[in-house]
Scaffold this motif. Structure first.
Motif, PDB file in Angstrom:
ATOM      1  N   SER A 178       0.821  -1.202   0.000  1.00 30.96           N
ATOM      2  CA  SER A 178       0.000   0.000   0.000  1.00 30.96           C
ATOM      3  C   SER A 178       0.858   1.258   0.000  1.00 30.96           C
ATOM      4  O   SER A 178       0.549   2.229  -0.688  1.00 30.96           O
ATOM      5  CB  SER A 178      -0.925  -0.009   1.209  1.00 30.96           C
TER       6      SER A 178
ATOM      7  N   GLY B 276       0.692   1.481  -3.779  1.00 24.58           N
ATOM      8  CA  GLY B 276      -0.731   1.662  -3.533  1.00 24.58           C
ATOM      9  C   GLY B 276      -1.447   2.440  -4.609  1.00 24.58           C
ATOM     10  O   GLY B 276      -2.616   2.200  -4.895  1.00 24.58           O
TER      11      GLY B 276
ATOM     12  N   ASP C 251      -1.829  -3.330  -3.615  1.00 24.16           N
ATOM     13  CA  ASP C 251      -2.316  -3.834  -2.336  1.00 24.16           C
ATOM     14  C   ASP C 251      -3.669  -4.516  -2.489  1.00 24.16           C
ATOM     15  O   ASP C 251      -3.936  -5.548  -1.884  1.00 24.16           O
ATOM     16  CB  ASP C 251      -2.388  -2.710  -1.308  1.00 24.16           C
ATOM     17  N   ARG C 252      -4.530  -3.973  -3.324  1.00 16.81           N
ATOM     18  CA  ARG C 252      -5.854  -4.564  -3.548  1.00 16.81           C
ATOM     19  C   ARG C 252      -5.751  -5.874  -4.318  1.00 16.81           C
ATOM     20  O   ARG C 252      -6.473  -6.822  -4.050  1.00 16.81           O
ATOM     21  CB  ARG C 252      -6.763  -3.589  -4.288  1.00 16.81           C
TER      22      ARG C 252
ATOM     23  N   LYS D 107      -8.241   1.341  -8.867  1.00 19.06           N
ATOM     24  CA  LYS D 107      -7.087   2.145  -8.448  1.00 19.06           C
ATOM     25  C   LYS D 107      -6.055   2.245  -9.559  1.00 19.06           C
ATOM     26  O   LYS D 107      -5.419   3.284  -9.732  1.00 19.06           O
ATOM     27  CB  LYS D 107      -6.445   1.539  -7.199  1.00 19.06           C
TER      28      LYS D 107
ATOM     29  N   THR E 177      -4.971   6.725  -2.391  1.00 15.89           N
ATOM     30  CA  THR E 177      -3.597   6.538  -1.910  1.00 15.89           C
ATOM     31  C   THR E 177      -3.478   7.028  -0.470  1.00 15.89           C
ATOM     32  O   THR E 177      -2.788   6.432   0.344  1.00 15.89           O
ATOM     33  CB  THR E 177      -2.595   7.276  -2.800  1.00 15.89           C
TER      34      THR E 177
END
Length: 79
Positions: A45, A49, A54-55, A67, A78
Motif C-alpha cells: 500500500s 498503492g 495492495d488490492r 485504483k 492513496t
C-alpha cells in the motif's frame, strides 16, 4: 495463537448420498487473517498503492483495477 482449532458444525449437501450422520462436527484451524499478511499489504500500500497492488494482493481485483486505471483515485485512495 492463530493455529488454534475450533469445532465447526458441518452438514452434508442434500444431493449427496451419505451412509452416516448428515450433520457432524469437524475440527478446523482458525483463519482470521484470510491467509494474507498485514505487513505485506501495508508495504504494498505504501510503495505501490497508487497502482492498486495492495488490492490485487488482498484478492480485491475489482478495486485494484479501479485504483490502477484512476491512478489511485487521483491520489484520494492513496491517502
Amino acid at each position: 495463537c492463530p493455529r488454534t482449532r475450533y469445532n465447526s458444525s458441518c452438514a452434508v449437501l442434500d444431493h449427496v448420498h451419505c451412509l452416516g450422520k448428515r450433520v457432524f462436527l469437524k475440527r478446523v484451524f482458525c483463519n482470521w487473517t484470510g491467509g494474507y499478511k498485514w505487513s505485506t499489504a501495508l508495504a504494498l500500500s505504501i510503495t505501490l498503492g497508487g497502482f492498486g497492488a495492495d488490492r490485487f494482493y488482498l484478492g480485491q481485483w475489482r478495486e485494484g483495477l479501479g485504483k490502477l486505471f484512476s491512478f489511485g483515485g487521483l491520489g484520494i485512495w492513496t491517502l
